[in-house]
Scaffold this motif. Structure first.
Motif: not given
Length: 164
Positions: A3-6, A59-62
């Motif tokens: 995961a990434s921030v956001g 769910e990755h932030y776009d």
């Protein structure tokens, strides 16, 4: 899982028909994006350190999905309903409180009332909870309809009846 921030973390309930929880990843503990993550939950605003299990997905932030500042935001209004349940002997009472609406706060109370179980059936307090909550939410809905009818009558000067 990475995961990434956001990013949005979504966790399925461990109970059939239970609620799905979601939250935003605020902080990573490892540079490679592996767990754990500091997450702010959307339902409570609580921040917790999460070690996701198999019932969780990311769910990755776009950034392309984010509305640009030059675009006027859609009108959003958030209303919240808080339900508390109190058991006293064989009686269950639920209190439902709506905040954020118009009127700003609406309350309703529901009880399991005269719902009785067959003496041969096992005790199931969850059923009394469900009945009390359903009745409190029904009364809350009725109060909202009554408030809307009153506002319509005040603005039009004529009797109003909102179809349910």
């Amino acid at each position: 899982m990475k995961a990434s921030v956001g990013d949005r973390l979504v966790t399925a309930s461990s109970v059939v028909d239970g609620p799905v929880r979601d939250g935003r990843v605020l902080e990573l503990r490892h540079p490679d994006g592996s767990p754990p993550y500091l997450v702010e939950w959307s339902d409570t605003g609580e921040r917790t350190l999460v070690f996701p299990g198999p019932d969780t997905h990311v769910e990755h932030y776009d950034p392309d999905d984010v509305v640009q500042a030059s675009t006027p935001p859609a009108a959003l209004t958030a209303w919240s309903v808080q339900v508390t349940i109190q058991r006293d002997g064989g009686r269950t009472t639920a209190h439902a409180v709506l905040t954020g609406g118009a009127p700003p706060t609406v309350t309703a109370v529901g009880e399991d009332g005269h719902a009785t179980r067959n003496p041969d059936d096992p005790e199931a307090p969850a059923i009394g909870d469900e009945i009390a909550v359903a009745r409190a939410l029904r009364r809350l809905a009725d109060r909202l309809v009554d408030a809307a009818e009153s506002q319509i009558e005040q603005s039009t000067g004529r009797p109003a009846h909102v179809q349910g």
